[in-house]
Write an enzyme that holds these catalytic residues in place. Structure first.
Site, PDB file in Angstrom:
ATOM      1  N   TYR A 258      51.532   5.345  59.626  1.00  0.00           N
ATOM      2  CA  TYR A 258      50.589   4.281  58.103  1.00  0.00           C
ATOM      3  C   TYR A 258      49.449   3.018  58.852  1.00  0.00           C
ATOM      4  O   TYR A 258      48.812   2.695  58.385  1.00  0.00           O
ATOM      5  CB  TYR A 258      51.704   4.074  56.942  1.00  0.00           C
TER       6      TYR A 258
ATOM      7  N   ASN B  35      43.602   7.313  45.068  1.00  0.00           N
ATOM      8  CA  ASN B  35      43.214   6.685  46.755  1.00  0.00           C
ATOM      9  C   ASN B  35      44.124   6.315  46.347  1.00  0.00           C
ATOM     10  O   ASN B  35      45.157   4.651  45.379  1.00  0.00           O
ATOM     11  CB  ASN B  35      42.608   6.629  46.220  1.00  0.00           C
TER      12      ASN B  35
ATOM     13  N   ASP C 290      43.516   3.966  49.237  1.00  0.00           N
ATOM     14  CA  ASP C 290      43.053   2.804  50.283  1.00  0.00           C
ATOM     15  C   ASP C 290      41.990   1.625  49.146  1.00  0.00           C
ATOM     16  O   ASP C 290      41.430   0.607  50.379  1.00  0.00           O
ATOM     17  CB  ASP C 290      41.932   3.329  50.225  1.00  0.00           C
TER      18      ASP C 290
ATOM     19  N   HIS D 273      49.188   6.352  42.277  1.00  0.00           N
ATOM     20  CA  HIS D 273      49.453   6.328  43.912  1.00  0.00           C
ATOM     21  C   HIS D 273      50.304   5.428  44.498  1.00  0.00           C
ATOM     22  O   HIS D 273      50.325   5.804  45.872  1.00  0.00           O
ATOM     23  CB  HIS D 273      48.972   7.332  44.701  1.00  0.00           C
TER      24      HIS D 273
ATOM     25  N   ALA E 177      29.905  12.412  45.838  1.00  0.00           N
ATOM     26  CA  ALA E 177      30.419  11.150  44.612  1.00  0.00           C
ATOM     27  C   ALA E 177      28.881   9.951  45.056  1.00  0.00           C
ATOM     28  O   ALA E 177      28.431   9.663  43.964  1.00  0.00           O
ATOM     29  CB  ALA E 177      31.233  10.450  44.845  1.00  0.00           C
TER      30      ALA E 177
END
Ligand code: OAD
Length: 250
Positions: A72, A107, A109, A124, A236
């Protein structure tokens, strides 16, 4: 590629212009153009020999907390170096142009919020946050504590990333809000997700059952594609700005 080439027809843009409520589900494909690898991308370098599915689990953390924490840390560095891309920014403008807008992202992030999106649900979790692996409360390492993983300042148990791992339940209140937004929108956009992981992948069909128009933005087919009213074949970062442009032009 032209608007029509992307599948952006006049019919779609007129529905979008008249939409009262738009709900969007995004997946890692939205961040791909920011340099953050998708789950289906092969991992690189030191991590090439691991599958995300074998690291992002409570069992993996139990077995080797150091390895999972270091993975991570590697992903956090990737995210720190990443910048929101035109796809993220188009969704910010979308939110400003629609009376009721909700963005549910798989996501972790944080790029949607960094781009300026406000009404965001992180289904998440968020990789930049840590929590105690025992108490479950959000917690950060003590300043200067370099241990791997660092201990919870409260109880001393290992800290872990504040993300949902495989086999773990999503935060109930967060998913309930996303589910309600799916049931109460005119248009549901599914962008940059393989539509494979539940319960997030159930949101588009929940929207369709409530009468929403389903739009998918993805360079590839997914299990959702046959059910979408509109399939916008492309990245996208290319498609979303054109879609928002179409909302602008009278
Ligand atoms: P995936 O890696 O499963 O799928 C990425 C999707 O994005 C694929 O359908 C690609 O075709 C598409 N894609 C790739 N580049 C794109 C681009 N530039 N623009 C638009 N689409 C693009 O990632 P997710 O669907 O997000 O869950 O995965 C869902 C969940 O599976 C993740 O949140 C994670 C994983 O298990 C947990 O960690 C709990």
């Amino acid at each position: 590629m032209s608007d029509a080439g992307m599948g952006i027809t006049n019919a779609l843009t007129s529905v979008l212009r008249g939409a009262r409520g738009v709900t969007v589900l995004t997946g890692s494909g939205v961040s791909a153009e920011s340099g953050v690898p998708t789950f289906r991308d092969a991992q690189t370098g030191l991590w090439a020999r691991y599958e995300p599915q074998e690291l992002a689990t409570p069992e993996a953390f139990e077995r080797d907390p150091r390895l999972v924490w270091e993975w991570y840390q590697w992903r956090r560095d990737l995210v720190r170096q990443a910048e929101p891309n035109p796809g993220h920014r188009a969704l910010v403008e979308f939110e400003r142009r629609v009376p009721t807008f909700l963005l549910a992202t798989q996501n972790v992030d944080g790029l949607h919020r960094r781009a300026g999106s406000e009404n965001v649900l992180e289904l998440h979790g968020n990789i930049m946050r840590s929590k105690c692996s025992v108490e479950g409360v959000e917690a950060e390492p003590r300043t200067g504590d370099e241990s791997v993983p660092p201990p919870c300042p409260g109880c001393g148990a290992f800290l872990r990333p504040d993300v949902v791992w495989f086999g773990e339940a999503l935060p109930e209140d967060v998913f309930a809000a996303a589910s309600e937004a799916a049931r109460n929108c005119d248009v549901f956009l599914s962008v940059g997700t393989s539509s494979l992981v539940y319960p997030a992948a159930s949101l588009p069909s929940e929207a369709a059952r409530s009468g929403a128009m389903l739009v998918e933005v993805n360079p590839d087919d997914t299990p959702l594609t046959p059910h979408a009213d509109y399939t916008l074949r492309g990245r996208a970062g290319e498609v979303l700005p054109v879609l928002v442009d179409a909302l602008r032009t009278p």
